[in-house]
Design a protein around this motif. Sequence first.
Motif, PDB file in Angstrom:
ATOM      1  N   GLN A 173       0.826  -1.393  -0.183  1.00  0.00           N
ATOM      2  CA  GLN A 173       0.035   0.057  -0.012  1.00  0.00           C
ATOM      3  C   GLN A 173       0.941   1.329   0.030  1.00  0.00           C
ATOM      4  O   GLN A 173       1.880   1.342   0.376  1.00  0.00           O
ATOM      5  N   PRO A 174       0.492   2.219  -0.788  1.00  0.00           N
ATOM      6  CA  PRO A 174       1.248   3.567  -0.525  1.00  0.00           C
ATOM      7  C   PRO A 174       1.300   3.994   0.702  1.00  0.00           C
ATOM      8  O   PRO A 174       0.321   4.213   1.470  1.00  0.00           O
ATOM      9  N   ILE A 175       2.337   4.748   1.236  1.00  0.00           N
ATOM     10  CA  ILE A 175       2.754   5.361   2.454  1.00  0.00           C
ATOM     11  C   ILE A 175       2.175   6.867   2.062  1.00  0.00           C
ATOM     12  O   ILE A 175       2.427   7.589   1.533  1.00  0.00           O
ATOM     13  N   VAL A 176       1.188   7.051   3.193  1.00  0.00           N
ATOM     14  CA  VAL A 176       0.707   8.358   3.270  1.00  0.00           C
ATOM     15  C   VAL A 176       1.135   9.043   4.509  1.00  0.00           C
ATOM     16  O   VAL A 176       1.004   8.559   5.581  1.00  0.00           O
ATOM     17  N   ILE A 177       1.849  10.269   4.276  1.00  0.00           N
ATOM     18  CA  ILE A 177       2.545  11.029   5.315  1.00  0.00           C
ATOM     19  C   ILE A 177       1.548  12.302   5.459  1.00  0.00           C
ATOM     20  O   ILE A 177       1.532  13.152   4.736  1.00  0.00           O
ATOM     21  N   SER A 178       0.917  12.541   6.760  1.00  0.00           N
ATOM     22  CA  SER A 178       0.325  13.644   7.022  1.00  0.00           C
ATOM     23  C   SER A 178       1.081  14.829   7.224  1.00  0.00           C
ATOM     24  O   SER A 178       1.866  14.765   8.473  1.00  0.00           O
TER      25      SER A 178
ATOM     26  N   ILE B  35      12.015   9.215   8.860  1.00  0.00           N
ATOM     27  CA  ILE B  35      11.798   8.184  10.110  1.00  0.00           C
ATOM     28  C   ILE B  35      10.279   7.667   9.672  1.00  0.00           C
ATOM     29  O   ILE B  35       9.940   6.452   9.984  1.00  0.00           O
ATOM     30  N   MET B  36       9.421   8.768   9.604  1.00  0.00           N
ATOM     31  CA  MET B  36       7.866   8.287   9.460  1.00  0.00           C
ATOM     32  C   MET B  36       7.561   7.397   8.130  1.00  0.00           C
ATOM     33  O   MET B  36       6.675   6.840   8.204  1.00  0.00           O
ATOM     34  N   GLU B  37       8.415   7.760   7.276  1.00  0.00           N
ATOM     35  CA  GLU B  37       8.436   6.724   6.077  1.00  0.00           C
ATOM     36  C   GLU B  37       8.615   5.404   6.389  1.00  0.00           C
ATOM     37  O   GLU B  37       8.098   4.505   5.926  1.00  0.00           O
ATOM     38  N   THR B  38       9.741   5.223   7.129  1.00  0.00           N
ATOM     39  CA  THR B  38      10.081   3.878   7.605  1.00  0.00           C
ATOM     40  C   THR B  38       9.058   3.309   8.445  1.00  0.00           C
ATOM     41  O   THR B  38       8.777   1.973   8.438  1.00  0.00           O
TER      42      THR B  38
END
Length: 343
Positions: free
Chosen positions: A243-248, A270-273
């Motif tokens: 699933q694509p990573i969604v960073i708010s 870090i949030m992406e990991t």
Amino acid sequence: RLVRNTNVLIGRLPENFLRFSSDETNGESDGGQTERQIQCDEEVAMALQQQQYHRWGASPQNIRGRLDVTIAEARLVKNYGVTRMDPYVRLRIGHHVYETRTCYNGAKNPKWNKVFHCYLPQGVDSFHIEIYDECSFTIDEMIAWVLYKIPESTITSGQTVEEWVDLNGKQGDGKEGQICIVTSFTPLNKTALQNTGYPVAAAPMVPVIMPNQYGVVYGTNPALPQVYVQPGPPPTGAQPQTQPIVISEEDVKQVSEMFPNVEIDVIKAIMETQRGNKDRTINSPTGAQPQTQPIVISEEDVKQVSEMFPNVEIDVIKAIMETQRGNKDRTINSLLQMTSENN
């Protein structure tokens, strides 16, 4: 009309009561079923052992051995909770993080008695220990920590070492209390792995019959799926879709306010990991700690709260106001809750 079965079996239940066997329809004797079950048990145990080994990678060159760590108990010097403190321990060895259960209302003397079986990588001679207070409505607060160096006698001679280690915290380095740690080490070498019959470079595909609604079924049953234990993609060649990573941006902003000394790009990385999970990003061992502003307690606020609660001592009011970081309204709400519980 509801009809109930009134038949009752009195006496000892038969040995095969509520047991399901795929060999019952084949007309095999009890002895043949037992031998077949033992053989299937050995196959399943071998497959699970291979799966456990290959979970850590096909090459054992980066692993020194197995480190057993017991987190027994702690003796803390201060209770940081408003009404109670629920401590738990987080252990980090290399890239792996382990946690104990929460000792609810453990306060200053929590007991966990949790054993961790960890693989010790090459070049790692210490591990991080952090004690947190589990909070219901806020982020868990880290109340003590220490970098524990594994005793040399544990690694070289395999001795079991029990040690009380001083903890660091708000009270100062080595002044937050002590924690009891028990360590032992078992070397893991390539020759020993080869002698077990398992290849070092690749793992054979071993069919394992998985449980169904009747329990674990031993033997070959074409009605049940077979799972192949092998690292990498499934045998069918199908690749799992990620699933694509969604960073708010709002989460990035909140984390940045908690860690002002960490750059935005580092927080995003870090949030992406952590696949966009804000809580795991905050608890990630980045080495940075959120800056805490000094607590300012106004004497005027203490006086007003004391007039509202004349039966509560001044020191208690100040202690509660300190836990609420000087907020008068939250202090009043806490005192109202305490007095209502007492009544």
